[in-house]
Design a protein around this motif. Structure first.
Motif, PDB file in Angstrom:
ATOM      1  N   ASP A 228       0.815  -1.219   0.000  1.00  0.00           N
ATOM      2  CA  ASP A 228       0.000   0.000   0.000  1.00  0.00           C
ATOM      3  C   ASP A 228       0.845   1.264   0.000  1.00  0.00           C
ATOM      4  O   ASP A 228       0.338   2.350  -0.285  1.00  0.00           O
ATOM      5  N   SER A 271      -0.553  -6.349   2.538  1.00  0.00           N
ATOM      6  CA  SER A 271      -1.214  -5.056   2.754  1.00  0.00           C
ATOM      7  C   SER A 271      -0.944  -4.586   4.179  1.00  0.00           C
ATOM      8  O   SER A 271      -0.710  -5.397   5.067  1.00  0.00           O
ATOM      9  N   MET A 276      -3.875   0.941   3.790  1.00  0.00           N
ATOM     10  CA  MET A 276      -4.760   0.409   2.750  1.00  0.00           C
ATOM     11  C   MET A 276      -5.955   1.348   2.532  1.00  0.00           C
ATOM     12  O   MET A 276      -6.751   1.580   3.434  1.00  0.00           O
TER      13      MET A 276
END
Ligand code: 5AD
Ligand code: SF4
Length: 475
Positions: A228, A271, A276
């Protein structure tokens, strides 16, 4: 960061030898990989670099002139495993003094002096950013010198190196999209061993995906410690570096790769809950070929523990991200990482981890006992004060909760039909194939005349906590 074949990589393929064919200099390389998917991906870069100087790989260490271990430092037992292997290869070296032994990866950076000087276990030590130097270092050591390069880089992404696919099923492959990590989670040694975060040129990523698709691959997993925070042509502060060039974030990168071909599936890992965005989730929802599966490590369900871990989010923030996933992609599977017995963890704090697991009902989890790592923030600031027996019983409790969750999730899938990408023949039975659905659940079904690398519709008719047993639905 990894399920199905990825699960296999994390759990059982650890240390398995990897193979590659190339121009022959008569010398053979035996390469073993440990740890995360990133290390397995790096081994493919290493094999590519050494193949160019004529090394072919072998699965038989006895015929190798060069043994390389791509190592992991994440927990103490990972390092112990590698030390045992080094001792083993040193015994082999007694019979074959010409044999060169090298340590790559995270332990290289952490233990260079110790491995080379004190314990005299290895000839070559090469850190994760110095693999281009390997052929030169092998030559140096052949001339009788110890060869070391553990310098970390701010730029190296190996963007131009076309990795040799090792032990490949010809269907699924990893693409590394960034290297290093800047997060400094207090328990984690990665920022010290793999250096600063840097993103790889998106064009080279798309090019690699396109090439893999042409070669018959049907799934790519985009790899980074924190995907991310992928950013191309933008500084950490959000300033554009070169106004003439395109700026690309992770959602945009994923979209570019999804557009390579509709029958090329995209997965990604790992992630980070603090980074995120809904944007990433909306992009996932928009493309059928982006798999509906997110590995979102929670580490702990208690906000105070998360603060001590320097994770950058609270329990509420994490649950808000879970709610966003459920809202935007109701059919998305979620897995996690959990650490039991972090510094100062009380019974009540542990109970919060159990409760968040029950609340989220993860499809899958990787669960670990806290293992103190040298140089980390936690080592400097906190005491590793949860007794081993308590860590163990907390770990057992969360494993039990997770098994129940996994079984419940799999049972809910029974009766449903899923599109499965066929990855290979089942290890347990020659007459069966296995593959995964978009949610990353492993499905096993009769072989018939189905080919590996194709998509089939499979109806789940039964399950265990780990696998869906399926029947192929005629299309
Ligand atoms: N002890 C135990 N587990 C750890 N992890 C990272 N560092 C440690 C440590 N020192 C776990 C985290 C991370 C995963 C890759 O490994 O859960 O997400
Ligand atoms: Fe380690 Fe945290 Fe970076 Fe993951 S995000 S590699 S746990 S520091």
């Amino acid at each position: 960061m990894s399920m199905g074949s990825t699960k296999v990589l994390e759990e059982s393929k650890q240390g398995e030898a990897t193979m590659v064919e190339g121009p022959d200099n008569g010398k053979k390389l035996y390469l073993e990989s440990y740890g995360c998917q990133m290390n397995f991906s790096d081994s493919e870069i290493v094999a590519s670099i050494l193949a160019k100087s004529g090394y072919t790989t072998t699965r038989n260490a006895e015929e190798a002139s060069l043994v390389l271990l791509n190592t992991c430092s994440i927990r103490e037992n990972a390092e112990q495993k590698v030390r045992n292997r080094l001792n083993h290869f040193n015994n082999t070296k007694k019979k074959n003094p010409e044999l060169l032994i090298g340590v790559l990866g995270c332990m290289a950076e952490r233990l260079k002096a110790q491995l080379l000087e004190e314990e005299k276990l290895v000839d070559i030590v090469v850190g994760p950013d110095a693999y281009r130097d390997l052929p030169g270092l092998v030559e140096e050591v052949t001339d009788g010198r110890k060869a070391v390069n553990v310098l970390l880089s701010r730029e190296e992404t190996y963007a131009d190196i076309n990795p040799v696919r090792l032990n490949s099923n010809g269907v699924t492959a990893f693409i590394s999209i960034m290297r290093g990590c800047d997060n400094m989670c207090s328990f984690c040694v990665v920022p010290f061993t793999r250096g600063r975060e840097r993103s790889r040129d998106p064009e080279s990523i798309v090019h690699e995906a396109r090439y893999l698709h042409q070669e018959g691959y049907r799934e790519v997993t985009l790899l980074g410690q924190n995907v991310d925070s992928y950013r191309w042509n933008v500084t950490k502060k959000g300033e554009v570096i070169d106004p003439e060039k395109e700026t690309v974030n992770f959602a945009q990168l994923m979209e570019k790769v999804a557009l390579v071909a509709p029958d090329l599936r995209i997965r990604f890992s790992t992630s980070h809950p603090k980074d995120m965005t809904d944007d990433v989730l909306h992009t996932m929802a928009r493309y059928d070929n982006i798999c509906k599966y997110i590995h979102l490590p929670v580490q702990s369900g208690n906000t105070d523990v998360l603060k001590r871990m320097n994770r950058g989010y609270s329990r509420e923030w994490y649950m808000n991200r879970i709610d966003a996933i459920r809202r935007i992609m109701p059919d998305c599977a979620i897995s996690t990482d959990i650490i039991a017995g972090f510094c100062g963890e009380t019974d009540a704090e542990h109970a919060d981890t159990v409760s968040i697991m029950k609340e989220v009902e993860y499809e899958f989890a990787y669960m670990f006992k806290y293992s103190e790592r040298p140089k980390t923030l936690a080592e400097r600031k906190f005491t590793d004060d949860v007794p081993e027996a308590v860590k163990q019983s907390r770990l057992e409790e969360i494993i039990k909760v997770q098994s129940a969750n996994s079984l419940k999730r799999n049972k809910a899938s029974v009766g449903q039909t899923f599109e499965v990408l066929v990855e290979g023949v089942s290890k347990k039975s020659d007459g069966k194939l296995f593959g995964r659905n978009t949610q990353n659940a492993v499905m096993v079904f009769d072989r018939g005349d189905i080919e590996v690398g194709t998509y089939v519709n499979v109806k789940a008719v039964d399950c265990t906590s780990a696998t869906l047993i399926g029947e192929v639905v005629q299309q």
